[in-house]
Design a protein around this motif. Structure first.
Motif, mmCIF file in Angstrom:
data_model
loop_
_atom_site.group_PDB
_atom_site.id
_atom_site.type_symbol
_atom_site.label_atom_id
_atom_site.label_comp_id
_atom_site.label_asym_id
_atom_site.label_seq_id
_atom_site.Cartn_x
_atom_site.Cartn_y
_atom_site.Cartn_z
ATOM 1 N N ILE A 59 0.801 -1.227 0.000
ATOM 2 C CA ILE A 59 0.000 0.000 0.000
ATOM 3 C C ILE A 59 0.838 1.285 0.000
ATOM 4 C CG2 ILE A 59 -0.241 -0.022 2.535
ATOM 5 C CD1 ILE A 59 -3.136 0.932 0.258
ATOM 6 N N ALA A 60 2.013 1.231 0.654
ATOM 7 C CA ALA A 60 2.832 2.443 0.830
ATOM 8 C C ALA A 60 3.133 3.137 -0.496
ATOM 9 C CB ALA A 60 4.143 2.092 1.540
ATOM 10 N N THR A 61 3.372 2.352 -1.537
ATOM 11 C CA THR A 61 3.770 2.918 -2.833
ATOM 12 C C THR A 61 2.790 3.980 -3.317
ATOM 13 O OG1 THR A 61 4.564 0.683 -3.357
ATOM 14 C CG2 THR A 61 4.547 2.293 -5.152
ATOM 15 N N ALA A 62 1.500 3.705 -3.146
ATOM 16 C CA ALA A 62 0.481 4.633 -3.654
ATOM 17 C C ALA A 62 -0.064 5.542 -2.553
ATOM 18 C CB ALA A 62 -0.661 3.839 -4.288
ATOM 19 N N GLU A 63 0.014 5.072 -1.328
ATOM 20 C CA GLU A 63 -0.504 5.825 -0.177
ATOM 21 C C GLU A 63 0.145 7.210 -0.082
ATOM 22 O OE1 GLU A 63 -1.121 4.233 4.317
ATOM 23 O OE2 GLU A 63 0.891 4.073 3.515
ATOM 24 N N VAL A 64 1.460 7.255 -0.290
ATOM 25 C CA VAL A 64 2.188 8.517 -0.165
ATOM 26 C C VAL A 64 1.742 9.533 -1.218
ATOM 27 C CG1 VAL A 64 4.200 7.555 0.990
ATOM 28 C CG2 VAL A 64 4.121 7.553 -1.502
ATOM 29 N N VAL A 65 1.326 9.034 -2.369
ATOM 30 C CA VAL A 65 0.847 9.930 -3.425
ATOM 31 C C VAL A 65 -0.415 10.643 -2.931
ATOM 32 C CG1 VAL A 65 -0.039 10.036 -5.790
ATOM 33 C CG2 VAL A 65 1.813 8.428 -5.216
ATOM 34 N N SER A 66 -1.328 9.854 -2.365
ATOM 35 C CA SER A 66 -2.573 10.430 -1.853
ATOM 36 C C SER A 66 -2.314 11.354 -0.667
ATOM 37 C CB SER A 66 -3.533 9.315 -1.433
ATOM 38 O OG SER A 66 -3.931 8.571 -2.556
ATOM 39 N N LEU A 67 -1.372 10.972 0.189
ATOM 40 C CA LEU A 67 -1.055 11.809 1.354
ATOM 41 C C LEU A 67 -0.630 13.210 0.943
ATOM 42 C CD1 LEU A 67 0.923 9.683 3.965
ATOM 43 C CD2 LEU A 67 -1.117 11.064 4.372
ATOM 44 N N LEU A 68 0.014 13.309 -0.221
ATOM 45 C CA LEU A 68 0.457 14.618 -0.701
ATOM 46 C C LEU A 68 -0.643 15.338 -1.478
ATOM 47 C CD1 LEU A 68 4.113 13.696 -1.675
ATOM 48 C CD2 LEU A 68 3.423 15.418 0.006
ATOM 49 N N GLY A 69 -1.814 14.714 -1.538
ATOM 50 C CA GLY A 69 -2.931 15.369 -2.224
ATOM 51 C C GLY A 69 -2.947 15.110 -3.714
ATOM 52 N N ALA A 70 -2.001 14.312 -4.199
ATOM 53 C CA ALA A 70 -1.959 13.969 -5.626
ATOM 54 C C ALA A 70 -2.757 12.680 -5.855
ATOM 55 C CB ALA A 70 -0.514 13.811 -6.084
#
Ligand SMILES: *Cc1c(COP(=O)(O)O)cnc(C)c1O
Length: 367
Positions: A89-100
């Motif tokens: 999950i981490a791979t994509a989670e960080v993208v969402s965390l940044l609002g992207a």
């Protein structure tokens, strides 16, 4: 009664290196330089040599490595990042965390890595990065990915959390993209005694920015150039990792030997991992495929053989990503893999006797 088998046996390695590791930790304790002590810079230098690149920036986890790498590219709301739906999950989670917005592209049926031919149709004006994941320890098809990325002017971040020391056509993981991200989570091929990670890059300007971002965006004491995070690597973890790094090549070779032995014994019973000829696969996971996965998994568990499934649900079907609007059927290759994969016990200290038990158990299932 047979000894209980472990999926990975961290104690086996600890017992071998205990004296050396205790000594390294004691040195840190004596110095009380817990934050940014000399072992951090020492490890960063050794890791950049190991990965065949210029800079290493120690961070607090593999997830933070990805997060800070995206921050360094200035990624935020309105931006898109293309990655695989078949990963942790981490791979994509960080993208969402940044609002992207994470944008998924389906995987290759043989390697289970992102399929470069599926990436191009996903590229838009908003695409700001591509994150290929070197799944299980085998590099994604980097030539095709880098060619496309270069044509479109998009930076590539390698998620090499499972692939430290793996090679693609003679090049080490983390030396090919704009940045490469490593995790030192205990179960990774180079694991520390808690959380840790590192960002690798050949770009010296980027390296300075990454160092600042992981430390509250600070360029000089109490002068903050960026909004950053507290994402440093602990000195204690760096000290442990410097000891273990000395034995990493040997451990990776042991994984390859065990994997080859598994494959020779199991190739007529299940689909064994496919390795591209030009790749050095480092088998952070030894993951087989079979349509009878659930049955075989239960059979193994019933016989005392621990099994893990990496991963039972692709990211586009996770509840946390519901707002992205994907549905079942969007990524058929990833969805099929999620139903068929299972990872077998694998760690460098595994004995042939232990491995024989796994092999015998798998062969004994009558389907
Ligand atoms: C483990 C892992 C991460 C996250 O690393 P942590 O150190 O646990 O934060 C990211 N991506 C992949 C593919 C991983 O396997």
């Amino acid at each position: 009664m047979a000894m209980k088998m472990n999926f990975i046996d961290l104690q086996a390695q600890y017992k071998e290196l205990k004296d050396e590791i205790t000594q390294a930790m004691d040195q840190v304790l004596d110095s009380c330089q817990f934050i940014n002590g000399p072992d951090v810079a020492g490890l960063e230098k050794e890791m950049s040599e190991f990965c065949g690149t210029k800079h290493g920036i120690g961070v607090s986890s593999g997830t933070d490595a990805l997060y800070i790498a995206l921050m360094a590219l200035g990624i935020g709301p309105g931006d898109e990042v293309i990655t695989t739906p078949f990963t942790f999950i981490a791979t994509a989670e960080v993208v969402s965390l940044l609002g992207a917005t994470p944008v998924f592209a389906d995987i290759d049926d043989k390697t289970l890595n992102i399929d470069p031919s599926k990436i191009e149709e996903k590229v838009t004006e908003k695409t700001k990065s591509i994150i290929p994941v070197h799944l299980y320890g085998q590099c994604a098809d980097m030539d095709a990915i880098l060619a496309l990325a270069e044509k479109k002017g998009i930076p590539v971040i390698e998620d090499a959390a499972q692939a430290i020391g793996s090679e693609y056509k003679g090049k080490r993981a983390c030396s090919m993209g704009t940045m490469g991200c490593l995790s030192f989570f205990p179960s990774k091929n180079l694991g520390c005694y808690g959380d840790g990670g590192m960002i690798m890059t050949a770009d010296s300007d980027l390296s300075v920015k990454l160092q600042q971002l992981r430390n509250h965006g600070q360029d000089k004491k109490y002068s903050h150039k960026y909004i950053g995070v507290n994402g440093r690597l602990d000195t204690l973890q760096a000290a442990v990792l410097r000891v273990k790094l000395k034995y990493l090549e040997k451990a990776l070779d042991a994984r390859v030997r065990l994997a080859d032995r598994y494959s020779a014994e199991l190739k007529d019973v299940v689909n064994v991992p496919f390795r591209e000829e030009h790749n050095r696969h480092v088998y952070n996971q030894y993951t087989i495929r079979t349509p009878d996965r659930d049955k075989l998994q239960q059979h193994c568990l019933d016989n005392g053989v621990p099994i893990a499934v990496h991963y039972p649900m692709p990211l586009h079907l996770q509840e946390s990503f519901k707002s992205l609007g994907y549905k079942e059927g969007d990524f058929p290759v990833a969805e099929k893999a999620a139903k068929e994969v299972m990872s077998l016990p694998m760690f460098p200290e595994m004995t042939e006797e232990q491995q024989d038990i796994v092999i015998k158990t798998i062969k004994s299932l009558k389907v």
